[in-house]
Scaffold this active site. Structure first.
Site, mmCIF file in Angstrom:
data_model
loop_
_atom_site.group_PDB
_atom_site.id
_atom_site.type_symbol
_atom_site.label_atom_id
_atom_site.label_comp_id
_atom_site.label_asym_id
_atom_site.label_seq_id
_atom_site.Cartn_x
_atom_site.Cartn_y
_atom_site.Cartn_z
ATOM 1 N N LYS A 55 0.839 -1.208 0.000
ATOM 2 C CA LYS A 55 0.000 0.000 0.000
ATOM 3 C C LYS A 55 0.873 1.257 0.000
ATOM 4 O O LYS A 55 0.601 2.211 -0.736
ATOM 5 C CB LYS A 55 -0.933 -0.014 1.225
ATOM 6 C CG LYS A 55 -2.030 -1.069 1.115
ATOM 7 C CD LYS A 55 -2.758 -1.299 2.432
ATOM 8 C CE LYS A 55 -3.694 -2.506 2.313
ATOM 9 N NZ LYS A 55 -4.305 -2.907 3.587
ATOM 10 N N GLN A 99 -4.606 -1.338 9.869
ATOM 11 C CA GLN A 99 -4.389 -2.662 9.292
ATOM 12 C C GLN A 99 -4.877 -3.756 10.250
ATOM 13 O O GLN A 99 -4.523 -3.757 11.425
ATOM 14 C CB GLN A 99 -2.888 -2.843 8.986
ATOM 15 C CG GLN A 99 -2.553 -4.143 8.284
ATOM 16 C CD GLN A 99 -3.146 -4.235 6.874
ATOM 17 O OE1 GLN A 99 -3.148 -3.269 6.121
ATOM 18 N NE2 GLN A 99 -3.656 -5.407 6.531
ATOM 19 N N ASP A 125 -11.267 2.818 4.369
ATOM 20 C CA ASP A 125 -11.386 1.360 4.364
ATOM 21 C C ASP A 125 -12.850 0.930 4.338
ATOM 22 O O ASP A 125 -13.153 -0.244 4.094
ATOM 23 C CB ASP A 125 -10.713 0.802 5.630
ATOM 24 C CG ASP A 125 -9.657 -0.232 5.316
ATOM 25 O OD1 ASP A 125 -9.505 -0.575 4.129
ATOM 26 O OD2 ASP A 125 -8.995 -0.690 6.260
#
Ligand code: NDP
Length: 310
Positions: A55, A99, A125
């Site tokens: 990412k 994450q 997200d």
């Protein structure tokens, strides 16, 4: 005829370079700063390190500001929440990604507490309950990146969804459920399967579009697939067991040879033999994974524009 391979890697590169990169440059020129993404990584789970590395690299390569905010595995939940609160207030960060998974010691409800804390306008997200609620109602929202990547691939490959049968294997909050909802919004008739579904292969054989998001290497075999169906393999599984590898690939296959060299390989939930019956199939690696990162970039750009416009 073997299945057409839906090359997510090439599509992702095209979208990133030809579509997102120029828009990021325009945003940066107009606002004197690039769109910014903060990635929170707690601990050092090896798979998370790899995902976060991808990412960072992809975002920075196309002009985003991407900052990695690390916390040690021993951090308390309140330390993580405090970091997220600080990022919520940051002027230079338009998107926040925490994450998963968080360290187990943080407790079962930790991830939900963290996702609840991310400001909705920075929830790139798409995991915050408010984002999920808006998405379910078909209202503008950040859609979780993997489900959005699946939909983007289907759209760009001109796979007809309206009136077709879609089966999703997996009902997680981050993949299975949102994919099913998005397929429903595109007028597919959707069935969601899970670990308690009886006659799984039979149900899957009804699908014109079959999405596997399970986490079981090679679960979906030929007998799950209607001839000509489009099969989307979301699974990303690392296998290190030679017997498991040789259940997937025949002797002498180049992937098996590479496995013997390296001792591990990444595989999906779909057995490679499915290519003999499916009409189209995403590979692993190089299918939905790269599109997930691309959707994260698109969501961050969208968040930056919305914040700049306020
Ligand atoms: P979860 O473990 O959260 O969910 C797995 C789902 O699969 C559950 O709903 C479970 O059912 C179901 N399941 C498990 N075993 C079976 C079985 N034998 N038959 C039918 N259903 C079964 O996983 P995620 O949704 O987070 O991830 C799924 C896969 O996708 C993983 O391989 C993950 O690594 C990958 N992934 C890939 C991403 C990408 O960018 N390409 C991003 C995110 C995930 P039940 O609910 O009954 O337990």
């Amino acid at each position: 005829m073997p299945a057409r391979i839906l090359d997510g890697q090439a599509l992702a590169a095209r979208i990133q370079q030809q579509e997102i990169k120029p828009q990021v440059a325009d945003f940066t020129a107009a606002h004197g700063r690039p769109p910014g993404l903060a990635i929170v990584l707690v601990g050092n789970d090896p798979a998370s390190e790899v995902y976060v590395g991808h990412k960072l690299k992809a975002g920075q390569a196309i002009g985003f500001r991407v900052d990695l905010e690390r916390l040690p595995a021993t951090s308390s939940l309140s330390e993580v929440l405090a970091l997220v609160e600080r990022l919520n207030q940051s002027d230079v960060h338009d998107g926040i990604l925490v994450q998963s998974p968080l360290p187990k010691a943080m407790g079962a409800g930790a991830a939900s507490r963290v996702f609840d804390t991310v400001a909705i306008e920075k929830d790139v997200d798409g995991f915050a309950p408010a984002s999920v609620g808006l998405m379910v109602q078909g209202r503008p929202a950040f859609v979780a990146c993997t489900p959005a990547g699946v939909m983007e691939l289907l759209a760009r490959e001109h796979v007809t969804l309206a009136g077709r049968r879609a089966v999703v294997i997996g009902r997680s909050d981050i993949v299975g459920k949102p994919v099913a909802m998005l397929l429903l919004q595109r007028d597919a008739t959707v069935t969601v399967c899970h670990s308690k579904t009886p006659n799984l292969a039979e149900v899957c054989r009804e699908a014109d579009i079959l999405v596997a998001a399970v986490g079981r290497p090679g679960l979906v075999t030929k007998d799950f697939v209607k001839p000509g169906a489009t099969v989307i393999d979301v699974g990303i599984n690392t296998i290190t067991d030679a017997a498991a590898a040789s259940r997937l690939y025949p002797d002498g296959h180049k992937r098996l040879l590479k496995f013997q060299e390296r001792g591990s390989m990444l595989v999906g939930d779909v057995h490679p033999e499915v290519a003999e019956v499916a009409g189209a199939l995403t590979p692993v690696p190089g299918g939905i994974g790269p599109l997930t990162i691309t959707m994260l970039m698109l969501n961050t750009l969208k968040a930056a524009r919305a914040r700049a416009g306020r």
